[in-house]
Structure formats: structure tokens, C-alpha cells
Design a protein around this motif. Structure first.
Motif, short mmCIF file in Angstrom:
data_model
loop_
_atom_site.label_atom_id
_atom_site.label_comp_id
_atom_site.label_asym_id
_atom_site.label_seq_id
_atom_site.Cartn_x
_atom_site.Cartn_y
_atom_site.Cartn_z
N LYS A 217 -0.63 -36.30 49.79
CA LYS A 217 0.19 -34.82 49.67
C LYS A 217 -0.10 -33.84 48.91
CE LYS A 217 4.94 -37.14 51.21
NZ LYS A 217 6.29 -37.88 50.27
N ALA A 218 -0.99 -35.12 47.20
CA ALA A 218 -1.65 -34.24 46.17
C ALA A 218 -2.69 -32.96 47.37
CB ALA A 218 -2.79 -34.76 46.11
N VAL A 219 -3.30 -33.42 48.61
CA VAL A 219 -4.70 -32.45 49.05
C VAL A 219 -3.61 -31.34 49.69
CG1 VAL A 219 -5.75 -31.75 50.41
CG2 VAL A 219 -6.34 -34.07 49.38
N GLU A 220 -2.93 -31.59 49.83
CA GLU A 220 -1.37 -30.64 50.21
C GLU A 220 -1.47 -28.85 49.60
OE1 GLU A 220 1.67 -32.10 52.70
OE2 GLU A 220 0.14 -32.62 53.96
N ALA A 221 -0.89 -29.93 48.32
CA ALA A 221 0.01 -29.50 47.17
C ALA A 221 -1.38 -28.41 46.20
CB ALA A 221 0.54 -29.85 45.78
N ALA A 222 -2.73 -28.95 46.75
CA ALA A 222 -3.36 -28.10 45.62
C ALA A 222 -4.35 -27.06 46.28
CB ALA A 222 -4.56 -29.49 45.67
N LEU A 223 -3.77 -27.24 47.83
CA LEU A 223 -4.34 -26.10 48.67
C LEU A 223 -3.56 -25.11 49.09
CD1 LEU A 223 -5.24 -28.14 52.16
CD2 LEU A 223 -7.02 -27.14 50.84
N ARG A 224 -2.00 -25.27 48.76
CA ARG A 224 -1.28 -24.17 48.45
C ARG A 224 -1.66 -23.58 47.21
NH1 ARG A 224 2.72 -28.30 50.29
NH2 ARG A 224 2.77 -28.97 48.43
N LEU A 225 -1.78 -24.12 46.78
CA LEU A 225 -2.51 -23.56 44.61
C LEU A 225 -3.49 -22.91 44.93
CD1 LEU A 225 -1.12 -26.16 43.19
CD2 LEU A 225 0.19 -24.27 43.15
N GLY A 226 -3.62 -22.78 46.07
CA GLY A 226 -5.24 -22.00 46.34
C GLY A 226 -6.43 -23.17 46.33
N GLY A 227 -6.88 -23.75 45.73
CA GLY A 227 -7.77 -25.53 45.87
C GLY A 227 -8.32 -25.64 47.22
N ARG A 228 -8.80 -25.93 47.36
CA ARG A 228 -9.93 -25.85 48.32
C ARG A 228 -10.65 -27.16 48.47
NH1 ARG A 228 -15.08 -24.61 48.04
NH2 ARG A 228 -15.34 -24.45 46.03
N LEU A 229 -10.34 -28.26 49.83
CA LEU A 229 -10.65 -29.86 49.53
C LEU A 229 -12.37 -29.43 50.05
CD1 LEU A 229 -10.19 -32.37 50.65
CD2 LEU A 229 -9.59 -31.61 53.11
N ARG A 230 -13.04 -30.50 49.41
CA ARG A 230 -14.03 -30.88 50.00
C ARG A 230 -14.26 -31.57 50.48
NH1 ARG A 230 -17.53 -28.65 46.40
NH2 ARG A 230 -19.20 -30.53 46.13
N ASP A 231 -13.63 -33.13 50.55
CA ASP A 231 -14.36 -33.97 51.03
C ASP A 231 -12.97 -35.35 50.83
OD1 ASP A 231 -15.07 -36.48 52.06
OD2 ASP A 231 -16.00 -37.26 50.30
N GLY A 232 -12.14 -36.14 52.20
CA GLY A 232 -11.42 -36.72 52.95
C GLY A 232 -10.30 -35.59 52.67
N PRO A 233 -9.17 -36.86 52.87
CA PRO A 233 -8.96 -37.75 52.30
C PRO A 233 -9.78 -38.63 53.04
CG PRO A 233 -7.37 -35.98 52.63
CD PRO A 233 -7.39 -35.52 52.96
N ARG A 234 -10.41 -39.51 52.44
CA ARG A 234 -10.50 -40.90 53.26
C ARG A 234 -9.87 -42.49 52.71
NH1 ARG A 234 -15.57 -41.99 50.35
NH2 ARG A 234 -16.28 -40.16 49.56
N ALA A 235 -10.19 -43.43 53.41
CA ALA A 235 -9.75 -44.70 52.53
C ALA A 235 -11.68 -45.21 51.48
CB ALA A 235 -9.36 -45.51 53.68
#
Length: 257
Positions: A217-235
Motif C-alpha cells: 500500500k505504501a508503494v501504491e501511495a508513493a506512485l500515486r503521488l508521483g514517486g517511482r519504484l526502484r526495487d520490490g516489494p520483496r520479502a
């Protein structure tokens, strides 16, 4: 964590972020982590709060040529002494020691591979006052390609005891000398930037990570806010992790235990 003890030397005690647009940063991180902001007199930056407790700082970088980045600060009773020790061990003095009013003394250092970190000698400002709630600081990891040089640097400067993580290639944990080695006493990690999956232009850095209740959910929120995913999510053995960049390019991690 009202009344929490001051930090021992070499323990991360504060983290802040230099941004081209501090107002935009407050909007991004306020929406992502639920942070509220205040500006303590003389601090020169906005402090982010989780409830009544300060957990991070944001400020407008004074020079556009400076990197847009999070900086982890390590506690020390004498920033000048520790800065000199770091330089003698092969590091580079970036700035300071600078007296920040009654709050404390700050210095910035680059390790032998170029990763920048801060030293904080507390005055009235002791650093983090909350470390367990979502939105609080969770962990830091030195990312380097030169572990053979970087490892002895940190172990000499902070008198860390090193501990290689079993079954995790290229990962090492550091504990203050008085704490003894091991997972339970570690205050900092080190990972080797692998040539096959990390862009060669990515510099060495210290990655700050923050606690979240749900990593996805944090990743989804960051993307909505204009952020970028660099790695993960991973256990990972320590929780579910993701590495992100905010909408101005500052890189950070989130972890849900």
C-alpha cells in the motif's frame, strides 16, 4: 517514545532530506507517511512529526548543484573529533563542523567510495524521539561497490564490530563495540552494489528506510503521488521491503515488519 535515552556514538540518530522544492516534499511525505511539520527556531529545516515526536527533517537545498538526497546522521559527543578521525581513515570532509544554535553541531562526511553521511553532536536536539510507529525511521544500509575499503573505514571510525549475514551474499551488519556483534545489536547494514543489476552511474550512498504498516500500500501511495519504484516489494528476513524515489528524485526505502 517519551524519555528515550540519548544515542550512543555511531548509532543513527537523525535523517533529513535536501530537496529543490521543500513545500512539494512536505506534501509528498505528508501524504505518504502522515507526517505533520513544524519549524523549530534555528533548525533551518522543517521537522516531520509522528504524533508529538520528531522523526525526520526536510529542507530546501541551498545550491542546485547539490544532490537531492536523504542523509543519515550518526550520534557523537564530539563532531569535530569524529570528523578528523573519518578524514584520517580515508574519508572526505564535506562540511562542518557547523554549530546549529543551541540544537547541536553537524558535520557531513563522504566515505572512501563517496557515500555521504552526517555526524550529529546533540545540544538541545537529541535526534529521533520515536522509532517504532509507522512513518518513523527503521534502518539504514551503506550501498557500495568497494566493500574492501569501506568496511574497515566504518569499523575504524565508529569502532563497529562487523558481522556477515549468513546466507546473504555481500551483506554485512555493524554493531557498536560495546553492543557486541549480531542481528539483535546491529545499527547499520552494508550491501554491495552488484554490477549486473545496478546502473554503473548509481553512486555509493546510505539508504534510509522508514516503517510502514503495509509495504504494498505504501508503494501504491508513493506512485500515486508521483514517486517511482526502484526495487520490490520483496520479502526479506526483516520484513517486506521496497526502494522508492520521491517525486523529486530522492531515494529511500520502506519496510513493513
Amino acid at each position: 517514545m517519551v524519555g528515550m535515552a540519548d544515542f550512543a556514538e555511531g548509532v543513527p540518530c537523525w535523517v533529513d532530506c535536501a530537496l529543490p522544492d521543500a513545500d512539494a516534499g512536505r506534501r509528498f511525505y505528508g501524504a505518504l507517511f502522515g507526517w505533520r511539520f513544524r519549524e523549530p527556531p534555528g533548525a533551518g529545516e522543517s521537522y516531520a512529526y509522528v504524533g508529538p515526536h520528531p522523526v525526520a527533517g526536510l529542507y530546501r537545498k541551498p545550491d542546485g548543484r547539490l544532490p537531492t538526497a536523504w542523509t543519515v546522521h550518526f550520534a557523537t559527543p564530539d563532531a569535530g573529533r569524529l570528523l578528523a578521525r573519518a578524514v584520517a581513515a580515508g574519508g572526505t570532509a564535506v562540511s562542518g563542523p557547523d554549530v546549529i544554535g543551541e540544537l547541536g553541531v553537524r558535520a557531513l562526511v563522504a566515505d572512501p567510495d563517496g557515500a555521504v553521511f552526517g555526524l550529529w553532536q546533540p545540544g538541545t536536539d537529541k535526534g529521533f524521539r520515536e522509532l517504532t510507529a509507522p512513518g518513523a525511521y527503521a534502518w539504514s544500509e551503506v550501498r557500495t561497490r568497494e566493500s574492501a575499503v569501506v568496511d574497515p573505514f566504518y569499523e575504524h571510525v565508529f569502532r563497529y564490530v562487523g558481522y556477515d549475514v549468513p546466507g546473504a551474499s555481500g551483506e554485512r551488519l555493524w554493531s557498536p563495540e560495546d553492543f557486541g556483534p549480531g542481528v539483535d545489536t546491529a545499527v547499520l547494514g552494508r550491501a554491495v552494489l552488484a554490477a549486473d543489476d545496478v546502473p554503473v552511474e548509481l553512486p555509493a550512498h546510505v539508504l534510509a528506510q522508514f516503517r510502514v504498516g503495509d509495504c504494498g500500500k505504501a508503494v501504491e501511495a508513493a506512485l500515486r503521488l508521483g514517486g517511482r519504484l526502484r526495487d520490490g516489494p520483496r520479502a526479506t528476513p526483516y520484513g517486506t521491503f521496497a526502494e522508492l524515489a520521491d517525486d523529486q528524485g530522492a531515494v529511500f526505502g520502506v519496510v513493513a515488519e
